[in-house]
Design an enzyme around this catalytic site. Structure first.
Site, PDB file in Angstrom:
ATOM      1  N   CYS A 127     -13.796   0.718   7.170  1.00 35.53           N
ATOM      2  CA  CYS A 127     -12.814  -0.011   6.370  1.00 35.53           C
ATOM      3  C   CYS A 127     -12.760   0.607   4.976  1.00 35.53           C
ATOM      4  CB  CYS A 127     -13.199  -1.482   6.252  1.00 35.53           C
ATOM      5  SG  CYS A 127     -13.521  -2.301   7.833  1.00 35.53           S
ATOM      6  N   CYS A 128     -11.565   0.800   4.459  1.00 33.85           N
ATOM      7  CA  CYS A 128     -11.460   1.378   3.118  1.00 33.85           C
ATOM      8  C   CYS A 128     -11.947   0.377   2.078  1.00 33.85           C
ATOM      9  CB  CYS A 128     -10.028   1.815   2.825  1.00 33.85           C
ATOM     10  SG  CYS A 128      -8.864   0.441   2.629  1.00 33.85           S
TER      11      CYS A 128
ATOM     12  N   CYS B 269       0.803  -1.225   0.000  1.00 31.52           N
ATOM     13  CA  CYS B 269       0.000   0.000   0.000  1.00 31.52           C
ATOM     14  C   CYS B 269       0.832   1.270   0.000  1.00 31.52           C
ATOM     15  CB  CYS B 269      -0.949  -0.004   1.198  1.00 31.52           C
ATOM     16  SG  CYS B 269      -2.067  -1.420   1.203  1.00 31.52           S
TER      17      CYS B 269
ATOM     18  N   GLY C  39     -14.014  -7.147  -3.556  1.00 25.79           N
ATOM     19  CA  GLY C  39     -13.762  -7.973  -2.378  1.00 25.79           C
ATOM     20  C   GLY C  39     -12.457  -7.654  -1.683  1.00 25.79           C
TER      21      GLY C  39
END
Length: 393
Positions: A212-213, A82, A115
């Protein structure tokens, strides 16, 4: 003596849900052209390019930039989880600062699937096996997405240590939605109340769904240059990088049986310390911050790791609204990863784009009054952390 590095052009595309975006090369080329146009320089002036993405075949960076031009320059592909986008920025900054180039492009993009994140290679050692092993020892391994278990576990550890209310984490998501409602580039523009956030399905205590992103597709880019190049081009008073540091995991990550340590707290604290020392400035000099809020728990922990508040005081910091307009800092005016979205390879450069706009006074309804110093924090498990301080005179 190192050279000053200017950020003279930035650009990004509006973030989208998986399945709704253009292909990665189309998004990336658009972001790169926008950054070049913003800088007022032709692609032919770019001497090197660093292209960041996590999910994609080899040389996607070349394929993306072939849409912009075939100039024969070195194009280096970057993957640092990330923190990929800010790693590309870090490498571009090094090339300018070290005198290897005068004008460099940093590009980040991601075309994600629906997902939760999942490993693509199951026939070899997982690079996160040590992290997963520690988590299994500390709290077990459940059915929730692994990253939610990791960051949620860190939030739960903090909550138990300081008696923090679950609603405190929800307040961060409430702020993120409020900020994103003023950002046309954000994925989620709808404001949510604290009650709505807390009522959404629990993912992993203390995290609910809206904490949550989301998986996101997008691209962002930045053009960096030397002082000599800026002068030749007649660029006046550009944003510049006052300091930047990258850190990786340290012994405490696996040695203290702590979820907080495991998800990168010490990496962040070390990178921030290096940046403050190099810049000769501290958190008190900062007005605006874009930090890695992949989950609300990580934003809360990052307040303390960056020194925006003292350890154990994040709850008061949040309820006093010292993390938003009218408080000590404006954190994630873009809406952050929680609401703007998190296309892994693009996030670091999207953060850079927002902060450059802020320091130029061009952030429209999101503008932070009097912003002259900005701080960026981008974290990747596995691990990498990049902290960058920007200034404009």
């Amino acid at each position: 003596m190192s050279r000053r590095v200017n950020v003279i052009g930035v650009g990004m595309v509006k973030f989208q849900k998986p399945g709704a975006s253009d292909d990665y090369n189309v998004m990336a080329a658009k972001a790169a052209r926008t950054a070049l146009e913003d800088a007022g320089v032709p692609y032919e002036d770019v001497e090197e390019a660093y292209a960041g993405y996590v999910y994609g075949d080899s040389t996607c960076g070349q394929r993306a930039l072939y849409e912009v031009g075939l100039s024969g320059i070195p194009i280096v592909n970057v993957n640092n989880n990330c923190a990929t986008g800010s790693t590309a920025l870090y490498l571009a900054r090094q090339a300018i600062e070290g005198g290897l180039a005068e004008c460099v492009l940093a590009l980040g993009f991601e075309q994600m699937e629906k997902g939760a994140l999942a490993s693509k290679f199951t026939d070899r050692t997982n690079p996160m096996d040590k992290h997963v092993g520690l988590m299994s020892d500390v709290q077990g391994f459940g059915d929730a997405p692994p990253t939610a278990q990791m960051f949620g576990g860190a939030g739960r550890e903090y909550r138990w240590k300081y008696g923090t209310k679950r609603e405190t984490f929800g307040k961060i998501a409430e702020k993120a939605r409020k900020h994103a409602s003023k950002n046309p580039y954000a994925l989620f523009n709808q404001v949510l109340s604290l009650d709505e956030i807390m009522a959404s399905p629990e993912v992993f205590d203390p995290l609910t769904r809206y904490q949550c992103c989301p998986p996101t597709c997008g691209a962002a880019a930045a053009v960096l240059c030397s002082e000599d190049y800026a002068r030749r081009k007649g660029i006046q008073n550009p944003v510049w990088i006052a300091a930047q540091a990258m850190t990786t995991d340290v012994p405490s990550v696996f040695g203290e049986q702590s979820m907080i340590k495991m998800i990168g707290y010490d990496m962040t604290a070390l990178a921030a310390k290096k940046v403050y020392q190099k810049a000769g400035l501290g958190p008190e000099d900062v007005k605006v911050v874009e930090l890695h809020d992949c989950f609300t728990a990580n934003e809360l922990l990052t307040y303390e790791a960056l020194g925006l508040c003292k350890e154990g005081e994040a709850e008061k910091f949040i309820w006093d609204e010292d993390n938003t307009y009218g408080g000590k800092y404006v954190t994630n005016p873009s809406g952050g990863l929680l609401s703007k979205g998190h296309p892994l390879g693009a996030t670091g450069l999207a953060q850079c784009t927002e902060l450059v706009w802020q320091l130029r006074g061009k952030a429209d309804q999101r503008q932070v009054e009097g912003a002259k110093v900005a701080l960026q924090h981008n974290l990747g498990l596995g691990g990498a952390c990049v902290v960058t301080m920007y200034r404009r005179d």
